[in-house]
Design a protein around this motif. Sequence first.
Motif, PDB file in Angstrom:
ATOM      1  N   ASN A  38      38.108  32.563  56.647  1.00 32.62           N
ATOM      2  CA  ASN A  38      38.064  31.200  57.177  1.00 32.62           C
ATOM      3  C   ASN A  38      37.164  30.311  56.317  1.00 32.62           C
ATOM      4  N   LEU A  39      36.036  30.857  55.863  1.00 31.69           N
ATOM      5  CA  LEU A  39      35.165  30.104  54.964  1.00 31.69           C
ATOM      6  C   LEU A  39      35.890  29.797  53.657  1.00 31.69           C
ATOM      7  N   GLU A  40      36.623  30.774  53.147  1.00 29.98           N
ATOM      8  CA  GLU A  40      37.384  30.566  51.917  1.00 29.98           C
ATOM      9  C   GLU A  40      38.420  29.458  52.103  1.00 29.98           C
ATOM     10  N   PRO A  97      34.396  35.203  49.417  1.00 35.59           N
ATOM     11  CA  PRO A  97      35.080  33.961  49.800  1.00 35.59           C
ATOM     12  C   PRO A  97      34.844  32.787  48.857  1.00 35.59           C
ATOM     13  N   PHE A  98      33.959  32.948  47.866  1.00 35.00           N
ATOM     14  CA  PHE A  98      33.615  31.822  46.992  1.00 35.00           C
ATOM     15  C   PHE A  98      34.398  31.813  45.684  1.00 35.00           C
ATOM     16  N   ILE A  99      34.871  32.961  45.229  1.00 37.60           N
ATOM     17  CA  ILE A  99      35.463  33.060  43.893  1.00 37.60           C
ATOM     18  C   ILE A  99      36.719  32.206  43.772  1.00 37.60           C
ATOM     19  N   LEU A 100      37.668  32.359  44.674  1.00 37.23           N
ATOM     20  CA  LEU A 100      38.922  31.602  44.588  1.00 37.23           C
ATOM     21  C   LEU A 100      38.703  30.089  44.659  1.00 37.23           C
ATOM     22  N   PRO A 101      37.900  29.547  45.596  1.00 39.66           N
ATOM     23  CA  PRO A 101      37.676  28.097  45.599  1.00 39.66           C
ATOM     24  C   PRO A 101      36.988  27.584  44.333  1.00 39.66           C
TER      25      PRO A 101
END
Length: 473
Positions: A38-40, A97-101
């Motif tokens: 959800n954060l991602e 959750p941070f890598i893709l964004p």
Amino acid sequence: MTAPVTAGAAGAAPAEDPRLSFTQSIVLTIKQPARLRNLELLLLALATIINAGAIALVQLGALGEIDTTVLGFGAGLAGLALVMHIALRFVARDADPFILPIITTLNGLGIAMIYRIDIARGYEGWDGLGLRQMMWMALAMVLALIVLLVVRNHRALARYRYIAMAVGIALLLLPFVPGLGTVINGARLWISVAGFTFQPGEIAKIALAVFFAGYLVTARDSLSMVGTRVLGVQLPRARDLGPILIIWVASLGVLIFQRDLGTSLLYFGLFVVMIYISTGRLSWVLLGLGLFLGGAAIASRTLTYVEGRFAAWLDSFNPEVYDAIGGSYQLVQGMFGMANGGLIGTGLGQGRPDLTPLAESDYIIASLGEELGLVGIFAVLGLYLLLVARGFRIGFNGPDDFGRLLAVGLSFVIVLQVFIVIGGVTRVIPLTGLTTPFLAAGGSSLVANWIIAALLLRLSDTVRHQPRLVVDD
């Protein structure tokens, strides 16, 4: 005595209290991936807004109107990012959750700037590099998704370490195959197939990182505990020097025959850092630096290509160097562009980044610096810093030696590329031919870096998925 299973993931472990019941711990473990994804999703939405805003500002600044066609292509890429996010919910629920964004944002900013340079040069539609970069981004995301689906357990890669070595060497040699290799800007790094050019060395760095990680896991004891102490420094045995000498010779081979200083530094630096992480011996770093500096000194004296790069670096504003073929004209133009941007930049679409040669590839950082200013460059560097920090965190928290080395190695590939490129553009070090990860125009680099991101996502899923047993006596 009880042994509840806690969530145990670095940075997000809500079930640290050993007094929690087994059922409570399992419930928290199940809820944790949902919160990560959800954060991602929230961060992906923010990345989409930033990218769409950047393209809209480029159009308003350069054209005075908004072209919805290009925004439509951008929406398609945002849809692919959403597909990848949905796939992660099923195949890598515990992934970072941070890598893709982060990489989506960097890629989008790069496309916006490449599109802006296309407008300045009068390109329209598919004649420009911006829409081609969108196509490469779509292909890179699809390949990254395939990697996530195929590589379900990173430990399987360790079994193929020698195959990875053979693949890496074969990819490095491909540009020398008659009828396949091609020379661009004086460097023999590309192959040409059916009118498309590709740089196989970009994929080779991933294969070599897999080989280095697998080899160092098996050879760590002999590399770290055996050797002769000289002047307080423990030097490795002569036979243990074999791998580092081979990589040193290979790096010099890339420098001499392919005329690529940046890739040579990248390969050698990757191996030295991974061997230091594996053994913890500073002597390997000192030995590696000595070999590299010695090779660079010899190359600067004997190779015209390297000598010209050093001259452009040390004496950039000398009129003779500035006007020479392969001189400092590009470097100085890029510095003038960044100086014109100042603190807050001229604004997207309102600068003149097209005055710098190769502004969309080698000098995209200078182009962003002119239109986004120092503040914008710091924001981009902040994204890179966060991306690499997440990669290192994945490595340091890895459940096995191979995974730790591979995560650190892949993260170091990105940070070293960023340092080499930005250091060259800002005249901290001699300019090389590497591309800025996720930002610069170039399909091979984009595909390779998205595959690196997919492997980091897989590794992070493994790290968080490992339950930790807490025993209460």
